[in-house]
Design an enzyme around this catalytic site. Structure first.
Site, mmCIF file in Angstrom:
data_model
loop_
_atom_site.group_PDB
_atom_site.id
_atom_site.type_symbol
_atom_site.label_atom_id
_atom_site.label_comp_id
_atom_site.label_asym_id
_atom_site.label_seq_id
_atom_site.Cartn_x
_atom_site.Cartn_y
_atom_site.Cartn_z
ATOM 1 C CG ASP A 87 -0.109 0.648 2.717
ATOM 2 O OD1 ASP A 87 1.069 1.408 2.073
ATOM 3 O OD2 ASP A 87 -0.201 -1.274 3.791
ATOM 4 C CG HIS A 102 8.014 -7.660 -0.426
ATOM 5 N ND1 HIS A 102 7.598 -7.978 1.052
ATOM 6 C CD2 HIS A 102 8.795 -7.865 -0.444
ATOM 7 C CE1 HIS A 102 8.307 -8.831 1.147
ATOM 8 N NE2 HIS A 102 9.060 -8.498 0.652
ATOM 9 C CB CYS A 129 3.562 -3.734 -22.501
ATOM 10 S SG CYS A 129 4.732 -2.416 -21.956
ATOM 11 C CB CYS A 132 7.565 -3.352 -25.732
ATOM 12 S SG CYS A 132 6.723 -5.216 -24.616
ATOM 13 N N GLY A 168 5.249 -3.586 13.309
ATOM 14 C CA GLY A 168 3.836 -4.541 12.769
ATOM 15 C C GLY A 168 4.458 -5.577 11.718
ATOM 16 C CB SER A 170 5.272 -11.895 11.373
ATOM 17 O OG SER A 170 5.377 -12.092 10.046
ATOM 18 C CB ALA A 210 0.803 0.379 14.321
HETATM 19 C C1 BJW Z 1 0.327 -5.798 14.046
HETATM 20 C C2 BJW Z 1 -0.896 -5.353 14.121
HETATM 21 C C3 BJW Z 1 -1.053 -3.625 14.340
HETATM 22 C C4 BJW Z 1 -1.208 -7.004 13.238
HETATM 23 N N1 BJW Z 1 -0.012 -3.049 15.559
HETATM 24 N N2 BJW Z 1 1.583 -4.916 14.685
HETATM 25 C C5 BJW Z 1 13.636 -20.720 3.854
HETATM 26 C C6 BJW Z 1 14.034 -20.188 4.279
HETATM 27 C C7 BJW Z 1 15.065 -18.709 4.224
HETATM 28 C C8 BJW Z 1 14.053 -17.706 3.315
HETATM 29 C C9 BJW Z 1 13.118 -18.987 2.319
HETATM 30 C C10 BJW Z 1 12.768 -19.989 2.584
HETATM 31 N N3 BJW Z 1 12.649 -20.149 1.684
HETATM 32 C C11 BJW Z 1 12.085 -19.692 1.319
HETATM 33 C C12 BJW Z 1 12.476 -18.684 1.217
HETATM 34 C C13 BJW Z 1 12.488 -17.730 0.860
HETATM 35 C C14 BJW Z 1 10.967 -16.251 1.043
HETATM 36 C C15 BJW Z 1 10.728 -16.980 2.386
HETATM 37 O O1 BJW Z 1 11.127 -15.874 3.112
HETATM 38 N N4 BJW Z 1 9.378 -17.804 2.422
HETATM 39 C C16 BJW Z 1 9.387 -17.383 4.120
HETATM 40 C C17 BJW Z 1 8.011 -18.181 4.253
HETATM 41 C C18 BJW Z 1 10.156 -18.483 4.650
HETATM 42 N N5 BJW Z 1 11.774 -15.530 0.266
HETATM 43 C C19 BJW Z 1 11.025 -14.615 -0.731
HETATM 44 O O2 BJW Z 1 11.104 -15.757 -1.644
HETATM 45 C C20 BJW Z 1 11.772 -13.286 -1.290
HETATM 46 N N6 BJW Z 1 12.173 -13.260 -2.281
HETATM 47 C C21 BJW Z 1 13.749 -13.514 -2.113
HETATM 48 O O3 BJW Z 1 14.646 -14.183 -1.322
HETATM 49 O O4 BJW Z 1 14.880 -13.567 -2.791
HETATM 50 C C22 BJW Z 1 15.639 -14.155 -3.052
HETATM 51 C C23 BJW Z 1 17.285 -13.556 -2.362
HETATM 52 C C24 BJW Z 1 18.159 -13.783 -2.341
HETATM 53 C C25 BJW Z 1 19.627 -13.880 -1.457
HETATM 54 C C26 BJW Z 1 19.164 -12.516 -0.876
HETATM 55 C C27 BJW Z 1 18.190 -11.549 -0.952
HETATM 56 C C28 BJW Z 1 17.166 -12.832 -1.926
HETATM 57 C C29 BJW Z 1 10.215 -12.405 -1.446
HETATM 58 C C30 BJW Z 1 9.420 -12.798 -0.847
HETATM 59 C C31 BJW Z 1 8.165 -11.740 -1.437
HETATM 60 C C32 BJW Z 1 7.145 -11.899 -0.724
HETATM 61 N N7 BJW Z 1 5.976 -11.185 -0.627
HETATM 62 C C33 BJW Z 1 4.820 -10.674 -0.451
HETATM 63 C C34 BJW Z 1 3.925 -11.151 -1.445
HETATM 64 C C35 BJW Z 1 3.637 -9.388 -1.264
HETATM 65 C C36 BJW Z 1 2.184 -8.556 -2.311
HETATM 66 C C37 BJW Z 1 1.067 -8.980 -1.638
HETATM 67 O O5 BJW Z 1 1.536 -7.938 -1.019
HETATM 68 O O6 BJW Z 1 0.216 -9.743 -1.920
HETATM 69 O O7 BJW Z 1 4.952 -9.760 0.789
HETATM 70 S S1 BJW Z 1 4.128 -11.849 1.454
HETATM 71 C C38 BJW Z 1 3.596 -11.326 2.677
HETATM 72 O O8 BJW Z 1 4.535 -10.742 3.542
HETATM 73 C C39 BJW Z 1 4.269 -9.854 2.409
HETATM 74 C C40 BJW Z 1 4.750 -9.077 3.133
HETATM 75 O O9 BJW Z 1 5.057 -7.304 2.574
HETATM 76 C C41 BJW Z 1 5.779 -10.125 3.791
HETATM 77 C C42 BJW Z 1 5.832 -9.658 5.425
HETATM 78 O O10 BJW Z 1 4.538 -9.856 5.922
HETATM 79 P P1 BJW Z 1 4.306 -8.883 7.383
HETATM 80 O O11 BJW Z 1 4.246 -7.257 7.024
HETATM 81 O O12 BJW Z 1 5.552 -9.643 8.604
HETATM 82 O O13 BJW Z 1 2.998 -9.314 7.474
HETATM 83 P P2 BJW Z 1 2.349 -10.929 8.330
HETATM 84 O O14 BJW Z 1 1.578 -10.766 8.303
HETATM 85 O O15 BJW Z 1 3.537 -12.117 8.189
HETATM 86 O O16 BJW Z 1 2.505 -10.360 10.564
HETATM 87 C C43 BJW Z 1 2.216 -9.310 10.979
HETATM 88 C C44 BJW Z 1 2.729 -8.394 11.935
HETATM 89 O O17 BJW Z 1 2.194 -7.440 11.994
HETATM 90 C C45 BJW Z 1 2.652 -9.504 13.566
HETATM 91 O O18 BJW Z 1 3.395 -9.822 14.022
HETATM 92 C C46 BJW Z 1 0.906 -8.682 14.200
HETATM 93 O O19 BJW Z 1 1.425 -8.948 15.356
HETATM 94 C C47 BJW Z 1 1.652 -7.875 13.548
HETATM 95 N N8 BJW Z 1 0.459 -6.998 13.882
HETATM 96 N N9 BJW Z 1 -1.432 -6.402 14.144
HETATM 97 C C48 BJW Z 1 1.178 -3.374 15.334
HETATM 98 N N10 BJW Z 1 -2.703 -3.074 15.499
#
Ligand code: BJW
Length: 223
Positions: A87, A102, A129, A132, A168, A170, A210
């Site tokens: 967002d 992201h 697109c 292109c 905020g 996880s 938050a």
């Molecule tokens: C509050 C609250 C309130 C609630 N007040 N707080 C094994 C080991 C390590 C890595 C990997 C693995 N297997 C695969 C991977 C890689 C993978 C990964 O990490 N997977 C894991 C699940 C294990 N990662 C990737 O694939 C990434 N790319 C990558 O690694 O490339 C290669 C690379 C190599 C070397 C260096 C660098 C890179 C890409 C990740 C893309 C994530 N995409 C998403 C979707 C985006 C589009 C969309 O929005 O649809 O991104 S997934 C989703 O999760 C989204 C978020 O940005 C992301 C993180 O989530 P977030 O923000 O933490 O949300 P929640 O819901 O998890 O947590 C909410 C928190 O808020 C909680 O703590 C609550 O307590 C709190 N909360 N209400 C304050 N009111």
């Protein structure tokens, strides 16, 4: 310089769903189907429906007190903000140069030539697109298995920061989940602001919604 990393919890009180909480998006949708390049290739309509609905939701949401507090912090102290959120509520609150690691819901990207443009209200699998002509357009967001944006800049800023603050998030998704360890390895103090402890190893944590915890912390350090 203060380095801020934000996640879905920052926008939760603006009415945007988180991913992994009890009623989070990944409890309703299969992330492999809607947030991977393979899922998009297999069923673009389902993926675009998911993002069209979230885009509409995000467009009707308003920045909350936590977004505004971070914009205020940036005006008062040197602050670099990286968000995992797709967002634009921080930007709309007046925060500047927010790095959207992201991507953004309100943008479209061509998979063939890399052109980017503002998303229409409704994206359609048959969209072409404008640059292109290829029929390879997609939401400009980073899916699992794809490289997040700005990692070189993030590492440079993070390793020179005086404080690392995660808000905020996880701490489940890499590489963002590894930033706290990177900060610690560089001797940078770390702080978590979250509804509840994420389980990451931080020097300090302030817990609660938050909209309460972030303004209180910003007031404290800018007083
Ligand atoms: C509050 C609250 C309130 C609630 N007040 N707080 C094994 C080991 C390590 C890595 C990997 C693995 N297997 C695969 C991977 C890689 C993978 C990964 O990490 N997977 C894991 C699940 C294990 N990662 C990737 O694939 C990434 N790319 C990558 O690694 O490339 C290669 C690379 C190599 C070397 C260096 C660098 C890179 C890409 C990740 C893309 C994530 N995409 C998403 C979707 C985006 C589009 C969309 O929005 O649809 O991104 S997934 C989703 O999760 C989204 C978020 O940005 C992301 C993180 O989530 P977030 O923000 O933490 O949300 P929640 O819901 O998890 O947590 C909410 C928190 O808020 C909680 O703590 C609550 O307590 C709190 N909360 N209400 C304050 N009111």
């Amino acid at each position: 310089m203060i380095f801020i990393l934000t996640g879905a919890g920052l926008s939760a009180e603006s009415g945007l769903g988180t991913f992994r909480d009890k009623s989070g998006l990944w409890t309703e949708y299969d992330l492999k189907k809607v947030a991977t390049p393979e899922g998009y290739a297999a069923d673009p309509s389902t993926v675009l429906d998911f993002y069209n609905a979230r885009r509409a939701n995000a467009a009707s949401a308003e920045p909350n007190a936590a977004h505004h507090a971070l914009a205020r912090l940036q005006a008062a102290r040197e602050t670099f903000i990286v968000t995992q959120n797709v967002d634009t509520l921080l930007d709309r609150a007046g925060a500047t140069q927010v790095l959207h690691m992201h991507g953004r819901l309100d943008r479209v990207r061509c998979n063939k030539c890399g052109a980017r443009w503002d998303a229409p209200e409704i994206m359609d699998p048959f969209d072409h697109c404008g640059q292109c002509g290829a029929q390879t357009v997609r939401p400009d967001v980073v899916w699992f298995g794809e490289m997040p944006h700005g990692l070189d800049k993030i590492e440079d800023k993070l390793t020179r920061a005086s404080l690392f603050v995660a808000i905020g998030t996880s701490g489940t998704v890499y590489p963002a989940a590894g930033f706290v360890e990177m900060a610690t390895a560089h001797g940078i103090p770390t702080l978590e602001l979250n509804l509840e402890p994420s389980g990451g190893v931080f020097d300090e944590g302030h817990y609660g919604p938050a909209t309460k915890v972030v303004p209180a912390w910003v007031n404290e350090i800018t007083a």
